[in-house]
Design a protein around this motif. Structure first.
Motif, PDB file in Angstrom:
ATOM      1  N   UNK A  59      23.985  48.097  20.290  1.00 52.39           N
ATOM      2  CA  UNK A  59      23.902  49.176  19.294  1.00 52.39           C
ATOM      3  C   UNK A  59      24.592  48.808  17.986  1.00 52.39           C
ATOM      4  N   UNK A  60      24.908  47.534  17.825  1.00 54.53           N
ATOM      5  CA  UNK A  60      25.448  46.974  16.588  1.00 54.53           C
ATOM      6  C   UNK A  60      26.726  47.663  16.105  1.00 54.53           C
ATOM      7  N   UNK A  99      25.791  55.074  29.900  1.00 51.01           N
ATOM      8  CA  UNK A  99      25.566  54.307  28.677  1.00 51.01           C
ATOM      9  C   UNK A  99      24.114  53.847  28.566  1.00 51.01           C
ATOM     10  N   UNK A 100      23.523  53.445  29.659  1.00 54.69           N
ATOM     11  CA  UNK A 100      22.139  52.966  29.629  1.00 54.69           C
ATOM     12  C   UNK A 100      21.187  54.044  29.140  1.00 54.69           C
ATOM     13  N   UNK A 101      21.436  55.281  29.530  1.00 48.22           N
ATOM     14  CA  UNK A 101      20.557  56.389  29.142  1.00 48.22           C
ATOM     15  C   UNK A 101      20.750  56.808  27.688  1.00 48.22           C
ATOM     16  N   UNK A 135      26.888  57.487  19.495  1.00 40.42           N
ATOM     17  CA  UNK A 135      27.383  58.872  19.536  1.00 40.42           C
ATOM     18  C   UNK A 135      26.892  59.588  20.790  1.00 40.42           C
ATOM     19  N   UNK A 136      25.630  59.368  21.144  1.00 41.02           N
ATOM     20  CA  UNK A 136      25.088  59.967  22.363  1.00 41.02           C
ATOM     21  C   UNK A 136      25.796  59.402  23.597  1.00 41.02           C
ATOM     22  N   UNK A 137      26.172  58.124  23.532  1.00 44.95           N
ATOM     23  CA  UNK A 137      26.917  57.521  24.632  1.00 44.95           C
ATOM     24  C   UNK A 137      28.267  58.178  24.828  1.00 44.95           C
ATOM     25  N   UNK A 164      33.808  44.679  29.339  1.00 46.34           N
ATOM     26  CA  UNK A 164      32.732  43.739  28.990  1.00 46.34           C
ATOM     27  C   UNK A 164      31.381  44.444  28.999  1.00 46.34           C
ATOM     28  N   UNK A 165      31.153  45.299  29.987  1.00 45.55           N
ATOM     29  CA  UNK A 165      29.875  46.026  30.051  1.00 45.55           C
ATOM     30  C   UNK A 165      29.735  46.982  28.870  1.00 45.55           C
ATOM     31  N   UNK A 166      30.827  47.674  28.537  1.00 44.75           N
ATOM     32  CA  UNK A 166      30.792  48.584  27.389  1.00 44.75           C
ATOM     33  C   UNK A 166      30.609  47.773  26.104  1.00 44.75           C
ATOM     34  N   UNK A 167      31.295  46.649  25.987  1.00 40.92           N
ATOM     35  CA  UNK A 167      31.151  45.803  24.794  1.00 40.92           C
ATOM     36  C   UNK A 167      29.710  45.305  24.657  1.00 40.92           C
ATOM     37  N   UNK A 168      29.088  44.947  25.762  1.00 42.64           N
ATOM     38  CA  UNK A 168      27.683  44.515  25.707  1.00 42.64           C
ATOM     39  C   UNK A 168      26.801  45.651  25.187  1.00 42.64           C
TER      40      UNK A 168
END
Length: 183
Positions: free
Chosen positions: A142-143, A77-79, A84-86, A133-137
């Motif tokens: 990414x709004x 996710x960080x990259x 969509x890219x995630x 929580x990490x994915x939600x952050x």
């Protein structure tokens, strides 16, 4: 770390590695003290010196393995520069799991064991809550609308996808549907 403490830690690591290998091979309930000790190259009494029960070894080993897999998604996710890219990167990172590989079997066996073990269920719930929580952050950055709910649905969809891979190929439109979820 003193030599005996270091040796003790190495034995614990070997026992947990053996558990992670044995659970997919034999099933959760078929891993005994004797089998675990044999795979780890120790005597059965050593298992109970380091852990109060075989169940404790299995729980600690599987929670550690699950944590590793879930933490690896942080890099995915960080990259990614867009939601969509995630999704694309996440699905690509999951291609190694076909439902019959050791990690998929380990997760399936662990989920099944959690239906009978409240402590294991609670620890998995903690991992899932932390992952969501990490994915939600990330989704918030990414709004994406309703990031917490979207993260929960995305996590459940990925779990379901991995479980269903055992039964056959997935629909090629899945990527598009998941991307729509985060658009």
């Amino acid at each position: 770390m003193a030599p005996t403490a270091k040796q003790g830690q190495e034995v614990r690591v070997r026992l947990m590695a053996a558990a992670v290998e044995l659970i997919p091979e034999r099933g959760w309930s078929a891993v005994s003290t004797r089998i675990l000790a044999e795979r780890a190259g120790v005597t059965p009494s050593v298992v109970h010196y380091h852990f109060s029960s075989v169940q404790d070894v299995l729980v600690e080993a599987t929670i550690g393995a699950m944590r590793q897999v879930l933490t690896a998604t942080d890099e995915v996710f960080t990259a990614a520069t867009t939601p969509a890219a995630g999704i694309d990167a996440l699905l690509a990172s999951l291609e190694q799991y076909d439902g019959s590989d050791p990690t998929s079997l380990l997760f399936t066996e662990t989920y099944l064991a959690a239906t009978r073990d409240e402590r294991l269920r609670s620890q998995i719930a903690g991992l899932v809550t932390d992952f969501r929580a990490r994915v939600a952050d990330w989704l918030t950055i990414h709004q994406v609308a309703e990031p917490a709910a979207t993260a929960a649905v995305l996590a459940a969809a990925i779990d379901g996808l991995l479980l269903h891979r055992t039964f056959g190929p997935e629909d090629p439109a899945l990527r598009t549907v998941l991307q729509r979820l985060v658009s």
